[in-house]
Design a protein around this motif. Structure first.
Motif, PDB file in Angstrom:
ATOM      1  N   GLN A 164       0.828  -1.212   0.000  1.00 31.05           N
ATOM      2  CA  GLN A 164       0.000   0.000   0.000  1.00 31.05           C
ATOM      3  C   GLN A 164       0.856   1.254   0.000  1.00 31.05           C
ATOM      4  O   GLN A 164       0.507   2.261  -0.640  1.00 31.05           O
ATOM      5  CB  GLN A 164      -0.935  -0.021   1.204  1.00 31.05           C
ATOM      6  N   THR A 168       0.633   4.095  -2.946  1.00 31.67           N
ATOM      7  CA  THR A 168       0.387   5.512  -2.659  1.00 31.67           C
ATOM      8  C   THR A 168       1.477   6.383  -3.251  1.00 31.67           C
ATOM      9  O   THR A 168       1.208   7.486  -3.765  1.00 31.67           O
ATOM     10  CB  THR A 168       0.295   5.731  -1.148  1.00 31.67           C
ATOM     11  N   GLN A 213       0.920   5.798   6.219  1.00 36.67           N
ATOM     12  CA  GLN A 213       1.430   4.463   5.888  1.00 36.67           C
ATOM     13  C   GLN A 213       2.890   4.305   6.308  1.00 36.67           C
ATOM     14  O   GLN A 213       3.308   3.215   6.730  1.00 36.67           O
ATOM     15  CB  GLN A 213       1.268   4.208   4.390  1.00 36.67           C
TER      16      GLN A 213
END
Length: 479
Positions: A164, A168, A213
């Motif tokens: 992820q 991103t 994140q």
């Protein structure tokens, strides 16, 4: 020396008696005064010589001086150079008398302990995976930043979080390019300002998501360097390096390979225990090993509750307790210690009140062995027992000598003052004595500058007695 035989002595006495008797008879015919003088001489001769019975022929004549003239008292011992070496008297143990400050102390047992939170560090697996490499073995010394273990990551959540994070990053780059294109179009007036503003809002949302994140990766156990590496290389992190932390901030720091040569001034950690094997699967939080840093330790004193006032007085006055290590050579004495803190409670079972002093632990060995491992040893060991001399009273301008420099002889205390090769006994008045130090009164028996034997006083007293002991005149004879 010529010896007079008993037979000759008897013959001489008989002949002399006959001669005097004849003279007496003749004098009686001549002069009365001369007769009286001869009679007196004859009487004295018989009293001193003839009245003493002669010794039998099987006796030895040892001489009158041997039996009736004992040796006079001797107060000095003459030592040769070899005798002084045998007694350990040299430039270090021949002490010059001077005045110093003496602390009357109380002896308290103690033990060397670790410093909580600083001496021992536990290393745990930050993530789930499989141990693929073990770079340091038990007993080996390392510095902070040295790679200890490598773990191949198998944690599904970490893989998902990294994926992820990369997605991103990719979306953020696409959005940045689109905003740059729209800004060029907007300058020509062909695009409304609202459209450009919406794309900028979308970019800001992606940046905020990327920061979240990245923090999630750090919570999984990745360092800042590892997160930056994922962003730069655009690759998932497949393995994790576990490095030796620093005692100050307990951070992993930058990895250092074992081939790097650390400085001797760097902080040194030793892998005391190894908890895993190569190829072992570990969960997050599984213990991998234990590191110790014994450079800074503590001395834990075991006092009683009634000693608290004594400890507080020494701490407030700044008096430095001394530590004695009985198991070491010459009972090593360590001074300049400071009481760090006194315990807040008395143990209900042992009735002991603990107090603590800082102990710097110097290195005594730092070298590489045949396998290329760095081996470091320290002077003091955890669990080592010792004695603390806590000052209770301060005496100034005192003559202080080691206990071995003073010996008791009956009702007197003696020291031995040097005069060339001679050591003369000097009776002194002792004000205080323990098993280590003796305080002598400054009453004129010893003066500053006098040199005395700082040890072996008991042996010197034995040698002095050997010189003054009477000798048996019949020793070695058979009667």
């Amino acid at each position: 020396m010529n010896t007079v035989q008993p037979g000759s002595l008897r013959r001489s006495l008989t002949l002399g008696f006959l001669l005097l008797l004849s003279a007496l008879v003749i004098s009686s015919l001549l002069l009365p005064d001369l007769r009286q003088r001869l009679l007196t001489q004859l009487t004295e001769l018989v009293a001193t010589k003839g009245a003493t019975p002669p010794q039998s022929a099987d006796k030895h004549d040892h001489g009158e001086a041997t039996h009736n003239e004992p040796a006079g008292p001797i107060d000095t011992v003459d030592l040769s150079a070899s005798a002084m070496k045998n007694l350990g008297l040299d430039s270090q143990t021949l002490l010059t008398i001077g005045r110093t400050t003496f602390f009357r102390s109380v002896t308290i047992p103690a033990v060397v302990v670790e410093r909580p939170g600083r001496t021992r560090l536990h290393i745990s697996a930050p993530l789930t995976g499989v141990v693929t490499q073990i770079h340091v073995l038990p007993g080996e010394a390392v510095v902070p930043g040295t790679v200890l273990f490598e773990i191949r990551l198998t944690h599904e959540e970490l893989v998902t979080a990294q994926t992820q994070f990369l997605q991103t990053l990719g979306e953020l780059e696409v959005e940045a390019r689109e905003i740059a294109r729209l800004e060029a179009v907007a300058e020509t007036g062909a695009l409304s300002a609202r459209t450009l503003l919406e794309r900028r809002y979308a970019r800001d949302r992606l940046q905020a998501l990327l920061r979240a994140q990245a923090e999630a990766l750090r919570l999984h156990g990745l360092t800042d360097e590892q997160v930056d590496g994922i962003a730069t290389e655009r690759r998932l992190l497949r393995s994790l390096q576990v490095v030796a932390p620093s005692l100050q901030d307990h951070s992993h720091g930058s990895p250092q390979t074992i081939e790097d040569k650390p400085s001797v001034d760097q902080q040194v950690l030793v892998l005391e225990h190894l908890e895993v094997d190569k190829g072992q699967a570990v969960e997050a939080g599984t213990p991998l090993g234990t590191l110790t840093c014994p450079e800074d330790l503590l001395i834990e004193g075991h006092a009683f509750a009634e000693d608290r006032a004594l400890l507080s007085q020494a701490a407030e006055a700044g008096w430095s307790p001394a530590a004695i290590f009985p198991g070491r050579s010459n009972e090593e004495r360590l001074g300049e210690l400071q009481i760090q803190r006194i315990g807040l409670e008395v143990d209900p079972v042992t009735r002991i009140l603990p107090f603590y002093l800082e102990l710097a632990n110097p290195r005594v060995r730092d070298e590489l062995n045949s396998a290329g491992q760095r081996i470091v040893e320290w002077k003091y060991l955890q669990g080592e027992r010792l004695e603390l001399l806590v000052p209770a009273e301060k005496w100034t301008d005192q003559i202080v000598l080691p206990a071995a420099a003073v010996v008791r002889d009956g009702t007197e205390w003696l020291v031995f003052r040097r005069n060339g090769r001679l050591f003369e006994r000097v009776a002194v008045h002792v004000l205080h004595a323990d098993n280590r130090d003796v305080v002598i009164a400054d009453d004129g028996c010893l003066f500053p500058g006098d040199v005395v034997a700082g040890r072996s006083a008991a042996q010197l007293l034995m040698a002095l007695r050997g010189q003054t002991a009477p000798v048996d005149p019949h020793a070695g004879h058979t009667h």
